[in-house]
Design an enzyme around this catalytic site. Structure first.
Site, PDB file in Angstrom:
ATOM      1  N   THR A  27      85.459  34.034  36.613  1.00  0.00           N
ATOM      2  CA  THR A  27      86.690  34.824  36.685  1.00  0.00           C
ATOM      3  C   THR A  27      86.605  35.653  37.960  1.00  0.00           C
ATOM      4  OG1 THR A  27      85.798  36.772  35.538  1.00  0.00           O
ATOM      5  CG2 THR A  27      86.749  35.042  34.148  1.00  0.00           C
ATOM      6  N   ALA A  56      81.630  37.631  35.752  1.00  0.00           N
ATOM      7  CA  ALA A  56      82.527  38.790  35.696  1.00  0.00           C
ATOM      8  C   ALA A  56      82.264  39.600  36.952  1.00  0.00           C
ATOM      9  CB  ALA A  56      82.238  39.616  34.450  1.00  0.00           C
ATOM     10  N   VAL A  82      76.811  38.479  36.713  1.00  0.00           N
ATOM     11  CA  VAL A  82      77.518  39.509  37.482  1.00  0.00           C
ATOM     12  C   VAL A  82      77.897  38.928  38.841  1.00  0.00           C
ATOM     13  CG1 VAL A  82      77.393  41.817  38.482  1.00  0.00           C
ATOM     14  CG2 VAL A  82      76.198  41.326  36.331  1.00  0.00           C
ATOM     15  N   LYS A  83      79.177  39.055  39.170  1.00  0.00           N
ATOM     16  CA  LYS A  83      79.656  38.527  40.442  1.00  0.00           C
ATOM     17  C   LYS A  83      79.777  39.669  41.444  1.00  0.00           C
ATOM     18  CE  LYS A  83      83.078  34.928  41.253  1.00  0.00           C
ATOM     19  NZ  LYS A  83      84.482  34.608  41.003  1.00  0.00           N
ATOM     20  N   VAL A  84      79.145  39.504  42.604  1.00  0.00           N
ATOM     21  CA  VAL A  84      79.204  40.544  43.644  1.00  0.00           C
ATOM     22  C   VAL A  84      79.665  39.896  44.953  1.00  0.00           C
ATOM     23  CG1 VAL A  84      77.307  41.869  42.594  1.00  0.00           C
ATOM     24  CG2 VAL A  84      76.791  40.249  44.424  1.00  0.00           C
TER      25      VAL A  84
END
Ligand code: E4P
Length: 218
Positions: A27, A56, A82-84
């Site tokens: 997402t 996310a 975790v998307k960074v």
């Protein structure tokens, strides 16, 4: 190659998962906005439907705030990734969260050098955006080829290449030919992968002949 669904639409995810078509979900803030639902509640629901990684994305820009947001997202479920973003702060956050055992997806990758740095920071996934490169007249799939070559040169690199910004089925086929680890596809692209006119014509002919035979499967 693994398939992820690139959507926050829970109904779509449920249907694709029921056909065994997806190994994870990605997402981003745009997809969350389009879903019209709350971020945390959506991610929690998606994580219950899909066993694999559910990305996310953090929305802070400073590393310490990204780490704080990332830790909050990790509390939602065990399969949150975790998307960074691919910035210096994003890589600092990637390193800290990865060292803590989290899956981190480094997003907005547009060059092989960026992909190399993300691997160095301990990313579990690197997300090169092929469609957005095509949009500016650069061949997006060339980036996937280059990252594959670089990562294969170093056995210590375990970062998975997650092909993102997929616009059509040919992107998916080429990603598999190159040996990308994951391709994240909008649901309509996953459906297009299924379609072939000869399948439809063949099925129609078989069913017509079956009707003529007058038989039934009992
Ligand atoms: C996935 O992780 C990306 O956020 C997504 O594929 C971007 O796709 P777009 O370029 O179509 O917005």
């Amino acid at each position: 190659m693994k398939f992820f669904a690139d959507t926050a639409d829970v109904k779509e995810i449920r249907e694709l998962a029921s056909a065994g078509l997806i190994d994870g979900v990605t997402t981003n803030p745009t997809l969350i906005m389009r879903s019209g639902r709350g971020f945390i509640e959506s991610i929690a629901e998606i994580c219950k439907i899909v066993d694999g990684p559910v990305s996310a994305e953090v929305t802070a820009l400073a590393a310490d705030e990204m780490i704080e947001q990332g830790r909050r997202l990790l509390q939602i479920a065990k399969n949150v990734a975790v998307k960074v973003p691919l910035t210096l702060d994003g890589l600092k956050a990637c390193r800290a969260l990865s060292q803590g055992g989290a899956m981190v997806n480094v997003t907005l990758c547009f060059s092989p050098a960026q992909a190399l740095l993300a691997a160095k920071a301990g990313a579990r996934f690197i997300s090169p955006f092929v469609g957005r490169l095509d949009d500016v007249s650069q061949v997006g799939m060339d980036l996937i080829r280059s990252i594959r070559t670089i990562y294969d040169n170093y056995s210590a690199i375990t970062t998975e290449i997650l092909v993102a910004s997929v616009r059509h089925p040919l992107h998916v086929v080429e990603a598999a030919e190159i040996g990308a680890d994951v391709c994240t596809c909008p649901p309509d692209i996953l459906r297009k992968l299924l379609q072939h006119p000869l399948t439809d014509i063949g099925l129609e002919a078989f069913l017509a002949d079956w009707k003529k035979s007058g038989q039934k499967i009992v």
